[in-house]
Every structure is written in structure tokens, then in C-alpha cells.
Write a protein that holds these residues in place. Structure first.
Motif, PDB file in Angstrom:
ATOM      1  N   GLY A   1       0.887  -9.578 -15.753  1.00  0.00           N
ATOM      2  CA  GLY A   1      -0.490 -10.005 -15.472  1.00  0.00           C
ATOM      3  C   GLY A   1      -1.034  -9.282 -14.257  1.00  0.00           C
ATOM      4  N   ASP A   2      -1.904  -9.973 -13.526  1.00  0.00           N
ATOM      5  CA  ASP A   2      -2.448  -9.399 -12.288  1.00  0.00           C
ATOM      6  C   ASP A   2      -1.406  -9.596 -11.196  1.00  0.00           C
ATOM      7  OD1 ASP A   2      -3.676  -8.786  -9.923  1.00  0.00           O
ATOM      8  OD2 ASP A   2      -5.384 -10.135 -10.190  1.00  0.00           O
ATOM      9  N   LEU A   3      -0.690  -8.547 -10.857  1.00  0.00           N
ATOM     10  CA  LEU A   3       0.362  -8.653  -9.829  1.00  0.00           C
ATOM     11  C   LEU A   3      -0.069  -7.944  -8.548  1.00  0.00           C
ATOM     12  CD1 LEU A   3       3.508  -8.083 -12.105  1.00  0.00           C
ATOM     13  CD2 LEU A   3       2.377 -10.232 -11.487  1.00  0.00           C
ATOM     14  N   SER A   4      -1.389  -7.999  -8.293  1.00  0.00           N
ATOM     15  CA  SER A   4      -1.912  -7.250  -7.144  1.00  0.00           C
ATOM     16  C   SER A   4      -1.460  -7.829  -5.806  1.00  0.00           C
ATOM     17  CB  SER A   4      -3.436  -7.179  -7.196  1.00  0.00           C
ATOM     18  OG  SER A   4      -3.972  -8.480  -7.334  1.00  0.00           O
ATOM     19  N   THR A   5      -0.927  -9.056  -5.807  1.00  0.00           N
ATOM     20  CA  THR A   5      -0.428  -9.617  -4.548  1.00  0.00           C
ATOM     21  C   THR A   5       1.077  -9.344  -4.381  1.00  0.00           C
ATOM     22  OG1 THR A   5      -0.067 -11.726  -5.655  1.00  0.00           O
ATOM     23  CG2 THR A   5      -2.157 -11.465  -4.487  1.00  0.00           C
ATOM     24  N   TYR A   6       1.644  -8.575  -5.316  1.00  0.00           N
ATOM     25  CA  TYR A   6       3.084  -8.265  -5.273  1.00  0.00           C
ATOM     26  C   TYR A   6       3.295  -6.786  -4.932  1.00  0.00           C
ATOM     27  CZ  TYR A   6       4.255 -12.799  -7.269  1.00  0.00           C
ATOM     28  OH  TYR A   6       4.433 -14.142  -7.461  1.00  0.00           O
ATOM     29  N   TYR A   7       4.522  -6.452  -4.680  1.00  0.00           N
ATOM     30  CA  TYR A   7       4.875  -5.087  -4.291  1.00  0.00           C
ATOM     31  C   TYR A   7       6.115  -4.636  -5.045  1.00  0.00           C
ATOM     32  CZ  TYR A   7       1.988  -6.794  -0.483  1.00  0.00           C
ATOM     33  OH  TYR A   7       0.977  -7.356   0.229  1.00  0.00           O
ATOM     34  N   GLY A   8       6.367  -3.329  -5.018  1.00  0.00           N
ATOM     35  CA  GLY A   8       7.555  -2.813  -5.687  1.00  0.00           C
ATOM     36  C   GLY A   8       8.324  -1.883  -4.765  1.00  0.00           C
TER      37      GLY A   8
END
Ligand SMILES: [Zn+2]
Length: 486
Positions: free
Chosen positions: A363-370
Motif C-alpha cells: 500500500g502507501d508505505l511512504s512513512t516507511y524506509y528500506g
């Protein structure tokens, strides 16, 4: 009128006194690194010859202080003759070995003839007590809990585990001034609202629900600020601070309550450092420097408010994050991000592991990082196919041109005789058995991340068991293994 140095000057002074030492410790580390412990899956039996050597050394004292449920001996290694008692224990969770390794590095350092002045300062002012691998039964099978199946760190009140009883008994007998509670945390922790992994996280646990700060806890906070400044030098931005909600059953919280300044150190993740050897080194450098500032008393001048300036811990990292990919479903296209994690599966004997990866979120994972991020704008997610010509055995598989197959859209190879002992595929193609039916590509939380990314009819990337493979560059990146479906 007495002249008082501004606090921040005193603070800089405390840090400056040790910064030369810190740099030398970092630079000379390899000389003291305990070479026999270079993988995370270490066992009690590997520690015993090391501990035995300290039994014979005149500067050290080794005492048996308890036994695990399965009868493994718990040893306390002590050195020094100072009034400040410092107690360090590691691995109360069996799969958290980083600080156990660092403890043996620190012991090697203490045993050596180098750094004479600094060592004299530490050992004349402090008595150090190390209890490495508090949960050896858990370590044997690389699991968090002990043999009884309980979390030793929730046993500080009930004290059902012999490991917990030992920790309490040793703490009480030493009436330690400082206690270092040494753990590992998930590599998916990050410093809040940043993509930086929390390579090290700290906590000066609360001793009551009100989270009051008395002198005992304040001293722990000050030493943490001191260590944070050291880690910032080598891993900038990669430190997190744990939430300090009171946990009445935990050891850290109770040890603080019992009057020992409790310092929780959690070793997290560091890019590319699967076996956490760089993190181990950071443990070594920062803990030894902390012992020095404790010996000197210089930490006392550190302003307490600096503690709250350390960013909070968050858990927002994935091993691989793919953003803005197009996913076709029932005739329509959708934009999705994917969070992918590579999970370790222990091999028999718990000495090694292989990876079985999962789609962790969609989904919208814009608050996550990789740890690794791919902008897949313009790329369409496509399922991989089974290569039409089966191979006979492993040699046949390894004879294939993996990149050519992936570019042609194949992610699976059928094998006639899959060796029984094989757990995973060494090449970036899944091995499937004669009759195995490949399920349709479903993008769901929990599925194995295996698909192709196609742009203008050309496959640009393959994701195989959660590993990203750049096909235009012909690079397998950090690929370790694909799966076997029998
Ligand atoms: Zn832990």
C-alpha cells in the motif's frame, strides 16, 4: 565567589578526555577481537575454553554463579579492585549474541598489556563483573526464550527461571553501582522519522509508573548520553532511544529500582552487516569508553536533558522497499508500494541459516524506509514462469544462464531429482519439484516476494525470494538463496 564552568563546557571536557581513547580503541580493535566468535549463532560450549583461560589468569577471578535449566554453567568473570562496582550481563535472550562477543573482546583488551594508563584508571576505580550468555539454553537453539519457554526479561519478580534467579542474586551480592543490560533488537528498528537504522538503542529504564528520575536513573542517563556521542561519530544518526514506560516485570526496570544505575543497550541493524560484526565493534568501543568515564567520574557533568534529545526508536524499516509499482488486478492497474523482509530459517544444529522472505506490507508505505529502496515508477509487476525444460539435478541448475532466464521471464526451474539435504536454491531461480503447481501471483501480506518488474515490455528487475536483481546491470546484488518447492 566560586567560579563555575558552564555545564556545556564541562560536558565537552568529559567527552574530550575520552575521545582520544575512543579513536584508539576503534582503530586497534582487530587486535582484541575474539576471533573464535565471528557468527551470531554462538554456543555455550564455544565460550567455555575462553572462560577457562581467565580462570588461570592472575588478574581475573571466575566464579560459577548458577546453572541454566539444562545445566549449563553460568560464570561471572571479574577484574579490578576499585570501589565502583560495574556489572555487565548479556544474552538473557538466547538469539541476542552481539554483546556476548563484545564482552570477550573487552576481556581480551583487559588481559593485554596495552593502554596501561587507561586500564589502570578503570581497574583502580572500578571492579568489573561480566556475566556473558545468561540464557545458554536459548542460545543453543538460537531462540529468545529459555528452556521453560519464558522470557527471562519478564521474570524479575516471579523468579521462576534459574537464569533470572542468578541475575538477581549476583546483582544483590554485588550491590552494583552500574548495570549494563546487553541485548539485540530487530534490525527493522530505525531512528524515528529517518531512514537510519537504530544500530544501537538505549534506555535508562524507569523504576516506577511516574517515570521519576532519581540519582540512580540520572547516572544511567548521563552515561547513555556519553555513549550516544561516541556512536554518532561512527554511525551518524543511527541511535534510538527506547520508550521508557515502566514494565514492572522486566529486569532493567527492577535493577534500576534496586539501586543499580541500569543501562539497556540494544544492538540493531547496520547496512550490509548481517553477522553484526561492525555493531559488535561499536559495542566494544562505546562500552569500554563508558567504563573509563565511569572510572573518572566525568559523566557526572553531562547535562541530563541531552538524554531526551536522542531520537526515539521506531520500527519502520524493511529489508527491501519497492515504491510506485503498477499492479494489474482484474483488469485494472493499481499503484502500490511493497515492504519486503527476509526472514532467517535456522539450519539443523542452529549453526547457520537460510532465507525465506515475505511480503510484509502493501500500500502507501511512504512513512516507511528500506535498507534498499527501488523506485519502480513505470514498472509493472508480472508473475514469473516455469522454465519449460526441466533440469536433472543441481549441476544442471547451475549450468543455466540465470540472467538470461530471468530476462526471458522465468523465475522457476523444475528439477527431476532434488537432493534431500538441500534446503534452498543457490541460484536466483526457485527450484520446483516434478509435480509442484505454481500458485498464481497474489500480492498478499505473507507471500514469498517473487515477481518481475517490466517496463515497455522489457524485464528490468527480478525479485526472487525478496532479493532485488538488476537485470540491466546483470547484478545479483546481495542475493543469498531462492526457495525449493518440492
Ligand atoms: Zn533482548
Amino acid at each position: 565567589m566560586k567560579f563555575l564552568l558552564p555545564l556545556f563546557l564541562l560536558f565537552s571536557l568529559a567527552q574530550a578526555q575520552t575521545s582520544d581513547l575512543t579513536s584508539s580503541l576503534y582503530e586497534t580493535y582487530d587486535k582484541y577481537k575474539e576471533a573464535t566468535l565471528d557468527k551470531r549463532r554462538i554456543k555455550h560450549s564455544q565460550l567455555q575454553p575462553l572462560i577457562d583461560a581467565y580462570r588461570k589468569h592472575p588478574d581475573f577471578r571466575v566464579n560459577k554463579v548458577g546453572e541454566s535449566i539444562e545445566g549449563r554453567e553460568l560464570s561471572l568473570v571479574s577484574i579490578g579492585k576499585g570501589d565502583i562496582s560495574v556489572f555487565l550481563w548479556s544474552q538473557m535472550h538466547g538469539d541476542e549474541p552481539t554483546a556476548t562477543q563484545a564482552i570477550f573482546d573487552i576481556l581480551n583488551f583487559l588481559k593485554s598489556d596495552d593502554f596501561k594508563n587507561e586500564k589502570r584508571a578503570i581497574l583502580e576505580n572500578c571492579t568489573l563483573h561480566f556475566l556473558p550468555m545468561l540464557n545458554p539454553d536459548g542460545a543453543e537453539v538460537f531462540q529468545r526464550r529459555n528452556r521453560l519457554g519464558i522470557d527471562v526479561n519478564r521474570d524479575a519478580l516471579r523468579l521462576q527461571s534459574p537464569e533470572g534467579q542468578t541475575l538477581k542474586r549476583v546483582r544483590d551480592s554485588l550491590e552494583a553501582d552500574f548495570g549494563f543490560n546487553l541485548h539485540d533488537q530487530s534490525t527493522y528498528y530505525n531512528a524515528e522519522r529517518t531512514e537510519k537504522p537504530a544500530t544501537i538503542s538505549y534506555l535508562a529504564p524507569a523504576y516506577n509508573y511516574e517515570k521519576d528520575i532519581n540519582e540512580v536513573r540520572a547516572n544511567a542517563m548521563k552515561v547513555i548520553v556519553f555513549m550516544n556521542n561516541i556512536i554518532q561519530k561512527y554511525a551518524p544518526g543511527q541511535v534510538g532511544r527506547y520508550n521508557d514506560d515502566f514494565e514492572p516485570r522486566a529486569f532493567g526496570d527492577n535493577i534500576q529500582k534496586w539501586g543499580t544505575s541500569a543501562i539497556l543497550i540494544e544492538s540493531g541493524g547496520y547496512p550490509g552487516d548481517v553477522e553484526k560484526q561492525e555493531i559488535r565493534k561499536l559495542n566494544y568501543v562505546s562500552i569500554l569508553s563508558a567504563l573509563y568515564t565511569i572510572a573518572q567520574g566525568s559523566y557526572k557533568d553531562i547535562p541530563l536533558e541531552r538524554y531526551n534529545e536522542i531520537p526515539e526508536n521506531d520500527r519502520k524499516l524493511f529489508d527491501l522497499k519497492i515504491v510506485n509499482a503498477t499492479f494489474p488486478l482484474l483488469g485494472k492497474n493499481y499503484q502500490i508500494d511493497l515492504g519486503i523482509n527476509r526472514l532467517e530459517v535456522n539450519k539443523e544444529g542452529y549453526n547457520d541459516f537460510w532465507y525465506s522472505s515475505r511480503v510484509w506490507d502493501i500500500g502507501d508505505l511512504s512513512t516507511y524506509y528500506g535498507y534498499e529502496t527501488l523506485d519502480a515508477t513505470g514498472y509493472v509487476i508480472r508473475p514469473g514462469k516455469v522454465y519449460p525444460t526441466p533440469v536433472n539435478n543441481m549441476a544442471g541448475l547451475e549450468g543455466l544462464d540465470t540472467f538470461a532466464l530471468l530476462r526471458a521471464g522465468y523465475t522457476y526451474v523444475r528439477m527431476q531429482n532434488i537432493p534431500k539435504e538441500k534446503l534452498s536454491s543457490p541460484v536466483a531461480l526457485h527450484i520446483v519439484g516434478k509435480n509442484y503447481k505454481i500458485p498464481d501471483l497474489a500480492m498478499e501480506v505473507g507471500v514469498n516476494p517473487t515477481f518481475l518488474l517490466e517496463k515497455n515490455g522489457k524485464v528490468g528487475y527480478a525479485v526472487i525470494n525478496g532479493f532485488l536483481i538488476n537485470l540491466s546491470e546483470g547484478k545479483t546484488g546481495n542475493f543469498k538463496n531462492a526457495m525449493i518447492y518440492r
